[in-house]
Design an enzyme around this catalytic site. Structure first.
Site, PDB file in Angstrom:
ATOM      1  N   LYS A  90     -21.182  17.327   9.701  1.00 52.37           N
ATOM      2  CA  LYS A  90     -20.084  17.705  10.581  1.00 52.37           C
ATOM      3  C   LYS A  90     -19.645  16.558  11.486  1.00 52.37           C
ATOM      4  CE  LYS A  90     -17.087  20.556  12.240  1.00 52.37           C
ATOM      5  NZ  LYS A  90     -15.903  20.884  11.427  1.00 52.37           N
TER       6      LYS A  90
ATOM      7  N   SER B 225       0.825  -1.201   0.000  1.00 49.42           N
ATOM      8  CA  SER B 225       0.000   0.000   0.000  1.00 49.42           C
ATOM      9  C   SER B 225       0.870   1.267   0.000  1.00 49.42           C
ATOM     10  CB  SER B 225      -0.965  -0.031   1.194  1.00 49.42           C
ATOM     11  OG  SER B 225      -2.120   0.723   0.920  1.00 49.42           O
TER      12      SER B 225
END
Length: 272
Positions: free
Chosen positions: A137, A85
């Protein structure tokens, strides 16, 4: 008798080692080490990577610094036990890559995880009162499930990060984007398979990579020494590091700290 003169850096190979999960501390130490390579005018760099990956931004900054350094220095990346990765992404900053036949590599992709403790909180009678400026949020809040809209927002973010990863691999290895996408689905593969896919250039050990770096820089492979660049540690830190490295508890603590600090972030990380 101790020889009073140090070997010239122009006749040496710099060596930087990247181990463990890639995060902000890794970025800081590696960027500082790369500056040292530039300042001391080493002709070649051996980049040893033994990492499952880590945070996206930190991996990108290391990659960009390697690309800039590559204009003046020959860089060979050596993949160790695992370079997956984000470890692969960083490796793309090198001009050449070598891996062991059994190196675990690949895992090209992005992962983002959050925790949903809603049912547990219901059982113990705990709830949260939230006041927020916008509907998203508190996205990935641990006390409720994602809404379909939130899932879509996060998926788009993951897809963008994935496209950045694929594009970098395609450019770094001179492969078509569609070719990269054919194996960039999160799967892991060996160094031998990586060679067949075009992700690495050669198979070999770190010593083989050192000799290759020496040849690229016009140095004698039998005589060119490696100079490992690392931050000096105090006596206390050396003792603590030695004790921690010998302890499974120390390793677990390091991973727990990484998990807590990166929770809710997109990661270029192989999670077995």
């Amino acid at each position: 008798m101790i020889w009073p003169f140090k070997p010239r850096t122009s006749k040496q190979i710099a060596r930087i080692e990247i181990t463990g999960a890639i995060a902000s501390e890794t970025r800081k130490s590696v960027l500082k080490a790369l500056e040292t390579v530039k300042e001391k005018k080493f002709p070649a760099l051996l980049l040893r990577i033994d990492s499952p990956g880590g945070t996206v931004g930190d991996s990108q900054e290391i990659y960009e610094a390697l690309k800039r350094l590559g204009d003046k220095v020959k860089i060979v990346a050596s993949f160790g036990n695992i370079s997956a990765s984000g470890g692969v992404y960083i490796g793309m900053g090198a001009q050449y890559i070598m891996a062991n036949p059994g190196t675990i590599t690949g895992s090209i992709g992005v992962i983002l995880r959050g925790n949903n403790l809603e049912r547990l909180l219901d059982k113990i009678g705990v709830s949260f009162q939230v006041v927020k400026s916008g509907p998203y949020k508190d996205i990935l809040s641990f006390d409720r499930e994602l809404t379909p809209e939130e899932h879509q927002i996060l998926q788009e973010m993951i897809d963008t990060s994935y496209d950045q990863f694929v594009t970098t691999v395609a450019q770094g290895r001179n492969l078509a984007v569609e070719k990269v996408k054919s194996f960039a689905d999160g799967r892991i593969f060996t160094g031998q398979q990586a060679l067949e896919l075009g992700v690495v250039d050669r198979l070999g050990t770190e010593e083989d990579a050192r000799r290759w770096a020496a040849e690229l820089a016009g140095l004698n492979p039998d005589k060119a020494l490696c100079y490992t660049i690392e931050e000096p540690k105090s006596l206390l830190n050396r003792v603590l590091s030695r004790n921690q490295s010998q302890s499974k508890i120390g390793t677990a603590i390091n991973w727990l700290e990484f998990e807590l600090t990166t929770n809710g972030q997109p990661l270029w990380l192989y999670r077995p």
